[in-house]
Motif scaffolding. Structure first.
Motif, PDB file in Angstrom:
ATOM      1  N   ALA A 173       0.864  -1.181   0.000  1.00 22.68           N
ATOM      2  CA  ALA A 173       0.000   0.000   0.000  1.00 22.68           C
ATOM      3  C   ALA A 173       0.898   1.228   0.000  1.00 22.68           C
ATOM      4  N   LEU A 174       0.819   2.030  -1.074  1.00 21.23           N
ATOM      5  CA  LEU A 174       1.622   3.250  -1.165  1.00 21.23           C
ATOM      6  C   LEU A 174       0.766   4.421  -0.712  1.00 21.23           C
ATOM      7  N   CYS A 175       1.242   5.094   0.330  1.00 21.63           N
ATOM      8  CA  CYS A 175       0.441   6.103   1.014  1.00 21.63           C
ATOM      9  C   CYS A 175       1.203   7.422   1.108  1.00 21.63           C
ATOM     10  N   LEU A 176       0.451   8.499   1.187  1.00 23.73           N
ATOM     11  CA  LEU A 176       1.010   9.838   1.408  1.00 23.73           C
ATOM     12  C   LEU A 176       0.019  10.619   2.251  1.00 23.73           C
ATOM     13  N   GLY A 177       0.497  11.139   3.396  1.00 21.79           N
ATOM     14  CA  GLY A 177      -0.405  11.851   4.290  1.00 21.79           C
ATOM     15  C   GLY A 177      -1.487  10.915   4.798  1.00 21.79           C
ATOM     16  N   LYS A 178      -2.747  11.272   4.536  1.00 21.06           N
ATOM     17  CA  LYS A 178      -3.857  10.431   4.961  1.00 21.06           C
ATOM     18  C   LYS A 178      -4.543   9.775   3.761  1.00 21.06           C
ATOM     19  N   ARG A 179      -3.779   9.632   2.679  1.00 18.47           N
ATOM     20  CA  ARG A 179      -4.329   9.052   1.449  1.00 18.47           C
ATOM     21  C   ARG A 179      -3.594   7.770   1.090  1.00 18.47           C
ATOM     22  N   ILE A 180      -4.346   6.825   0.540  1.00 18.62           N
ATOM     23  CA  ILE A 180      -3.741   5.664  -0.123  1.00 18.62           C
ATOM     24  C   ILE A 180      -3.662   5.998  -1.607  1.00 18.62           C
ATOM     25  N   LEU A 181      -2.450   6.053  -2.131  1.00 21.53           N
ATOM     26  CA  LEU A 181      -2.268   6.409  -3.537  1.00 21.53           C
ATOM     27  C   LEU A 181      -2.634   5.241  -4.446  1.00 21.53           C
ATOM     28  N   CYS A 182      -2.194   4.026  -4.071  1.00 22.35           N
ATOM     29  CA  CYS A 182      -2.548   2.826  -4.830  1.00 22.35           C
ATOM     30  C   CYS A 182      -2.174   1.603  -4.011  1.00 22.35           C
ATOM     31  N   ILE A 183      -2.688   0.468  -4.423  1.00 24.65           N
ATOM     32  CA  ILE A 183      -2.334  -0.817  -3.799  1.00 24.65           C
ATOM     33  C   ILE A 183      -1.811  -1.728  -4.897  1.00 24.65           C
ATOM     34  N   ARG A 184      -0.618  -2.245  -4.675  1.00 25.14           N
ATOM     35  CA  ARG A 184       0.020  -3.084  -5.693  1.00 25.14           C
ATOM     36  C   ARG A 184       0.143  -4.515  -5.164  1.00 25.14           C
TER      37      ARG A 184
END
Length: 709
Positions: A100-111
């Protein structure tokens, strides 16, 4: 110049320890940010622990993993840093091993993982499904906990990457590095410059070279940055994850973490120049041709920069020499870390070891000595978790005590207990060896004569049957001789557990002790052990190590450059013996004579059987060439005898004490060596083929031997 600060880490995660795993993950992110990193990679399945095994069949494991990620997002710790987090995810009711690639309080994508490990110690397809649709992406509906934390309903799920304002980054997961057509090949050609690998890679003797070579090659041909993260310590099973987080740039390692550490969290940071990657790629003309033909990636764009235009991070990290441990150091420190994790997490008060003064039990004792030294080193530099755990183990208040385990011998005296369990068949030499080694390490050590109990069992048998069994040297049969040896061996196990339960009480303390075993991998392979004797224990730190390696380890540990335990030189030089038969003027029992083969030969048999996947006939074909100085009939007899002994004793492997996996020809029936318990030990078809080959070799011209096989 376009400088960027990046971080990877090694975490000592534990299966199903969601609180602890979350805390360690958070600490690693905080430490990465403290050191200025804007991109952080964590190990495989870091939130649940990698070794949950069939707990991945439970919906709770996926729910709690998502809840832990939600807490991490809500905490705000991932502000201003892209975090690549290992997590188990259910997508359309299909279980995936994901990043799970995350930034701040967001999930950018799941690989999701594209290629799953399914050999040796690994059974990932039992728990997860690989992502089959290369280059494709779904929309994943987040679970309620993650939806509340992120205010997102769906996120991209599949084979994708992240495109920031200044670069592209993507994920690879453990096994994918080892596959022939690794994802990093196409990702690099498609423009990805930073690649993170969250791994759960176990320690094995001499394995690190292979791993480092693969990490280097991942960026050597095509350029880029490779951030390798790994689990650390014991995840609750038979594997030791050895950390050694790495950062490589354009085929050169620029940062490396420790391979064996008692720290729970270790963060490795480097400053890289994105322009150096592009210049390296421009110089590779053939790469340009292939990159121009590369398929387009599905990219998730994000308004964020990895680099720092102001260059506040100073100099770019330059290539370093990779640090490798010798096999002897690996034997000292790898199992020591494994033992420490079991000790501190089990709630036990220490260890008990039946110390015979032979090479195997002395190796186990020495590894505990190495563990105590590692604890003392961490205590001296103030490693809080190690100090807290040590205080609890010795019975001190973890928070209020002033106790510091800075003296390894003093600490060993508190937690390590041993006993020489002697009989009339024991020698003064091994008794002295055991006492000297215990004193050197600091063990609380006892001498216990078990003859009265052995004699009582013997007399009971005589009274019940009217028969008096005798040892072989006194004219007894094979069955009599074996039974009389086994009485002693099995009672040592009973006495070991009795002492382990009560020695803390004897010393005025509370708690209990973990019983340590000391059977090596070769004896497990040959079946040269008594079922339910003192090889039966709670843990066995040497059960995955060969006798040849153990002897080299003892010689090393006896020197100043090793551990300085001088008595080990004499122990390693003495002939291995069980000391279960009477010693006479004409007979002294030795292991190799009892086994009918040498330990060096056992090493050959083990490697060919497991690593080269040889049955009886193919093993003979290999060895008749390797051992060309021997008569083919003698080689055939040895191969037949090995397979007969292996098959007859295979059932013993089902009861082997759990041991840390160190050797690629291990015989652990429960995880690593999945073969039937019972097969025909005479191998009639196979042995007949070997006899035919012997006859053909003997009648063939000397130069035609290999060709005729």
């Amino acid at each position: 110049m376009q400088y960027a600060r990046v971080a990877t880490c090694a975490l000592d995660q534990w299966a199903l320890d969601f609180d602890g795993n979350l805390a360690r993950t958070r600490r690693s992110i905080e430490e990465a940010k403290r050191q200025g990193a804007r991109y952080r990679v964590g190990p495989e399945l870091e939130l649940s622990g990698y070794g949950c095994e069939d707990h991945f069949h439970e919906i709770d494991t996926f729910v709690h993993s998502a809840e832990a990620l939600a807490e991490l997002l809500q905490s705000g710790v991932m502000e201003d840093i892209i975090c690549d987090v290992g997590i188990a995810i259910l997508h359309n009711s299909v279980p995936y091993n994901c990043r799970a690639l995350c930034l701040g309080k967001r999930i950018l994508c799941i690989r999701p993982k594209l290629f799953l490990a399914d050999d040796g110690n690994y059974r990932e397809p039992r728990w997860f499904t690989r992502w089959e649709r290369m280059g494709e992406v779904d929309e994943h509906r987040l679970c309620p906990a993650l939806e509340r934390a992120t205010k997102q309903r769906t996120v991209p799920f599949g084979d994708c990457c992240i495109e920031t304002l200044d670069t592209k980054l993507a994920s690879e997961t453990c096994e994918e590095l080892f596959t022939p057509n690794s994802p990093h090949i196409n990702l690099g050609l498609a423009g990805v410059e930073l690649l993170g690998n969250g791994s759960g890679s176990h320690h094995e003797l001499r394995k690190l070279h292979t791993r480092v070579d693969l990490i280097r090659s991942a960026t050597e041909k095509s350029g880029g940055v490779y951030l390798y993260s790994n689990q650390l310590g014991c995840d609750g099973g038979r594997l030791l994850f050895d950390g050694c987080a790495l950062i490589a740039v354009n085929g050169k390692v620029v940062a490396q973490g420790s391979q064996f550490s008692l720290k729970d969290v270790e963060v490795v940071v480097a400053t890289i120049d994105l322009q150096e990657i592009r210049a390296y790629r421009i110089s590779k003309a053939s790469r340009g041709v292939q990159a121009a033909q590369a398929k387009k990636l599905h990219c998730v764009s994000v308004d964020f920069s990895i680099s720092d235009p102001a260059g506040a991070h100073g100099r770019v990290s330059r290539p370093i020499e990779v640090r490798y441990h010798t096999p002897q150091e690996e034997i000292a420190f790898g199992p020591a870390c494994w033992l420490w994790d079991y000790l501190r997490r089990s709630g036990a008060s220490g260890f008990f070891l039946p110390l015979s003064g032979g090479a195997d039990s002395s190796s186990t004792a020495t590894i505990v000595g190495a563990m105590c030294r590692l604890v003392a080193e961490e205590a001296k530099v103030g490693t809080e978790q190690v100090i807290k755990d040590a205080r609890r183990i010795v019975g001190e208040d973890p928070e209020g005590s002033a106790y510091l385990p800075v003296d390894p011998c003093e600490f060993a005296n508190r937690i390590m207990h041993s006993a020489y369990l002697g009989t009339s068949n024991s020698s003064q030499g091994t008794q002295d060896f055991a006492k000297q080694l215990a004193d050197t390490i600091g063990n609380y050590h006892l001498y216990v004569n078990i003859d009265p109990v052995v004699t009582a069992i013997f007399n009971l048998f005589v009274a019940v049957t009217g028969k008096t069994p005798r040892f072989r040297v006194h004219g007894g049969s094979y069955a009599e001789n074996l039974a009389l040896q086994n009485i002693q061996a099995r009672f040592r196990m009973l006495m070991s557990y009795f002492l382990a339960q009560l020695l803390p009480w004897v010393r005025g303390n509370s708690g209990w002790l973990l019983v340590l075993g000391s059977g090596n991998v070769d004896e497990g392979l040959r079946g040269y052990l008594t079922k339910y004797d003192c090889s039966s224990a709670d843990l066995n730190p040497i059960g995955g190590i060969s006798k040849v390696d153990l002897k080299a380890f003892l010689h090393w540990a006896s020197t100043k450059q090793g551990m300085g335990y001088k008595v080990l030189e004499d122990i390693a030089s003495a002939p291995p013996t069980a000391e279960l038969e009477p010693i006479t003027d004409t007979h002294v029992q030795t292991d190799e004579e009892d086994m009918g083969m040498t330990y060096a030969e056992l090493g050959w048999f083990g490697r060919l059987r497991k690593i080269s996947h040889c049955g009886p006939v193919s093993m003979f074909k290999r060895l008749v060439v390797e051992w060309s100085s021997q008569d083919p009939k003698a080689v055939a007899d040895k191969v037949k005898f090995f397979f007969k002994s292996y098959a007859r004793n295979r059932h013993k492997a089902t009861t082997l004490t759990p041991s840390v996996h160190c050797e690629s020809y291990g015989v652990d029936d429960n995880r690593f060596d999945l073969r039937p318990i019972f097969v025909d030990p005479n191998f009639p078809w196979q042995f007949r083929k070997i006899d035919d080959l012997v006859a053909r070799i003997r009648h063939a011209p000397p130069d035609a031997t290999t060709a005729r096989m």
